[in-house]
Design a protein around this motif. Structure first.
Motif, PDB file in Angstrom:
ATOM      1  N   VAL A   1      -6.155  14.125  34.120  1.00  0.00           N
ATOM      2  CA  VAL A   1      -7.597  14.170  33.850  1.00  0.00           C
ATOM      3  C   VAL A   1      -8.020  12.747  33.523  1.00  0.00           C
ATOM      4  CG1 VAL A   1      -9.425  15.134  32.414  1.00  0.00           C
ATOM      5  CG2 VAL A   1      -7.439  16.550  33.018  1.00  0.00           C
TER       6      VAL A   1
ATOM      7  N   ASP B   1     -12.178  19.534  25.630  1.00  0.00           N
ATOM      8  CA  ASP B   1     -13.009  19.431  26.845  1.00  0.00           C
ATOM      9  C   ASP B   1     -12.197  18.824  27.997  1.00  0.00           C
ATOM     10  OD1 ASP B   1     -15.707  19.464  28.168  1.00  0.00           O
ATOM     11  OD2 ASP B   1     -15.244  17.326  28.291  1.00  0.00           O
ATOM     12  N   ALA B   2     -11.361  17.834  27.698  1.00  0.00           N
ATOM     13  CA  ALA B   2     -10.518  17.237  28.754  1.00  0.00           C
ATOM     14  C   ALA B   2      -9.588  18.301  29.330  1.00  0.00           C
ATOM     15  CB  ALA B   2      -9.710  16.069  28.180  1.00  0.00           C
TER      16      ALA B   2
ATOM     17  N   SER C   1     -11.168   9.394  34.029  1.00  0.00           N
ATOM     18  CA  SER C   1     -12.611   9.148  34.093  1.00  0.00           C
ATOM     19  C   SER C   1     -12.900   8.308  35.334  1.00  0.00           C
ATOM     20  CB  SER C   1     -13.075   8.405  32.844  1.00  0.00           C
ATOM     21  OG  SER C   1     -12.563   7.089  32.876  1.00  0.00           O
TER      22      SER C   1
ATOM     23  N   CYS D   1     -11.150  20.681  31.764  1.00  0.00           N
ATOM     24  CA  CYS D   1     -11.304  20.158  33.134  1.00  0.00           C
ATOM     25  C   CYS D   1     -10.165  20.635  34.043  1.00  0.00           C
ATOM     26  CB  CYS D   1     -11.329  18.631  33.141  1.00  0.00           C
ATOM     27  SG  CYS D   1     -12.742  17.946  32.270  1.00  0.00           S
TER      28      CYS D   1
ATOM     29  N   GLN E   1     -16.834  12.014  27.797  1.00  0.00           N
ATOM     30  CA  GLN E   1     -15.705  12.214  26.889  1.00  0.00           C
ATOM     31  C   GLN E   1     -16.144  12.978  25.652  1.00  0.00           C
ATOM     32  OE1 GLN E   1     -15.400   9.102  28.994  1.00  0.00           O
ATOM     33  NE2 GLN E   1     -14.279  10.778  29.916  1.00  0.00           N
TER      34      GLN E   1
ATOM     35  N   GLN F   1     -13.091  13.836  34.056  1.00  0.00           N
ATOM     36  CA  GLN F   1     -13.873  14.257  32.889  1.00  0.00           C
ATOM     37  C   GLN F   1     -15.046  13.281  32.833  1.00  0.00           C
ATOM     38  OE1 GLN F   1     -12.238  13.480  28.977  1.00  0.00           O
ATOM     39  NE2 GLN F   1     -13.359  15.157  28.042  1.00  0.00           N
TER      40      GLN F   1
END
Ligand code: G1P
Length: 267
Positions: free
Chosen positions: A62, A96-97, A64, A100, A91, A88
């Motif tokens: 995961v 939450d990550a 960015s 994903c 952030q 993701q």
């Protein structure tokens, strides 16, 4: 209510590596912190080797949009192990990550391995493999590696509340993210390796922002426990050390340890 789990064999791992690395600026301005060198290879390559050694065959990174160098470095796979990538976009925290990875995980059990910490061991069975074994051999819906930590450092970590005596593996009945030293339920800190049922996604959906205003996986695991699920821990042994690269101090310690290891093996 939890969906009953029938398959307990873990072949998938999720590596969250989307964090901004602000505590390592300016080193991490253009280079993702997971790609800074730890001896002859990037930190993340040590971690990927650990994950593959433990028997995982599918890895999701995961990342960015600023960290596509991770995809450039690792590509689509290695030795029959498949690598996938998910972005993701904002952030919002570790929970939450991990969320994903929902499509990648589907209904299967899976592991989570933090992309900024390695675990040094001289045991035949890696701590991460012991996590997978504990998940596979018990009714656990979640398993976590923990390390004993000085009480004045507990506020940096998630801290677990053992249900009984601490053994090589043990159940917990609570956990809290970044507690103050006098509020910590023990000195056992979460150390960056987890195994979960796919049910964890339901608990992540119900997780409210917690410590630092972020969605914390520690709080999602707390919801899972409150629903009656079993959560187990695997404790690092005395000679096993988690090293993270989150700050210059801890990165330099990890680097010196790796350079010493290389010099010993060259001698
Ligand atoms: C994360 C987890 C925490 C854990 C730590 C080290 O915190 O939320 O529970 O103890 O990693 O593995 P972070 O370092 O992202 O603040």
């Amino acid at each position: 209510m939890q969906t009953p789990i029938t398959n307990k064999l873990i072949t998938k791992a999720v590596i969250p590596a989307a964090g901004k690395g602000t505590r390592l600026l300016p080193l991490t301005k253009a280079v993702p912190k997971e790609l800074i060198p730890l001896g002859t290879k990037p930190v993340l390559e040590h971690i990927v080797e650990e994950v593959i050694q433990a028997g995982i065959t599918q890895i999701l990174f995961v990342i960015s949009e600023q960290k596509t160098a991770i995809r450039t470095h690792f590509g689509d796979g290695f030795n029959g192990v498949r690598f996938d990538y998910e972005f993701q976009r904002v952030q919002k925290g570790l929970a939450d990550a991990i969320f994903c990875a929902k499509d990648f995980v589907s209904a299967d059990p899976f592991a989570v391995v933090l992309g900024d910490s390695t675990i040094e061991t001289d045991r035949d069975i890696l701590p991460f493999r012991r996590v997978l074994d504990t998940y596979e051999n018990t009714d656990a819906s979640g398993v976590i590696v923990v390390q004993k930590t000085p009480r004045d450092e507990v506020a940096r970590y998630g801290i677990v509340k053992p249900k009984s005596d601490v053994a090589p593996s043990f159940q917990i009945d609570g956990l809290v993210e970044k507690p103050m030293p006098d509020e910590a339920p023990s000195e056992y800190a979460i150390a960056g390796r987890y195994a979960f049922d796919a049910n964890i996604f339901e608990y992540i959906k119900r997780t409210a922002p917690g410590a630092n205003g972020e969605l914390q996986i520690t709080d999602s695991i707390g919801l899972m426990l409150a629903d009656g699920a079993e959560v187990w821990c695997v404790a690092l042994e005395d000679n096993e050390i988690r090293r993270d690269i989150g700050t210059f101090e801890s990165y330099f310690e990890a680097l010196i340890a790796e350079i010493n290891r290389i010099s010993r093996s060259d001698a």
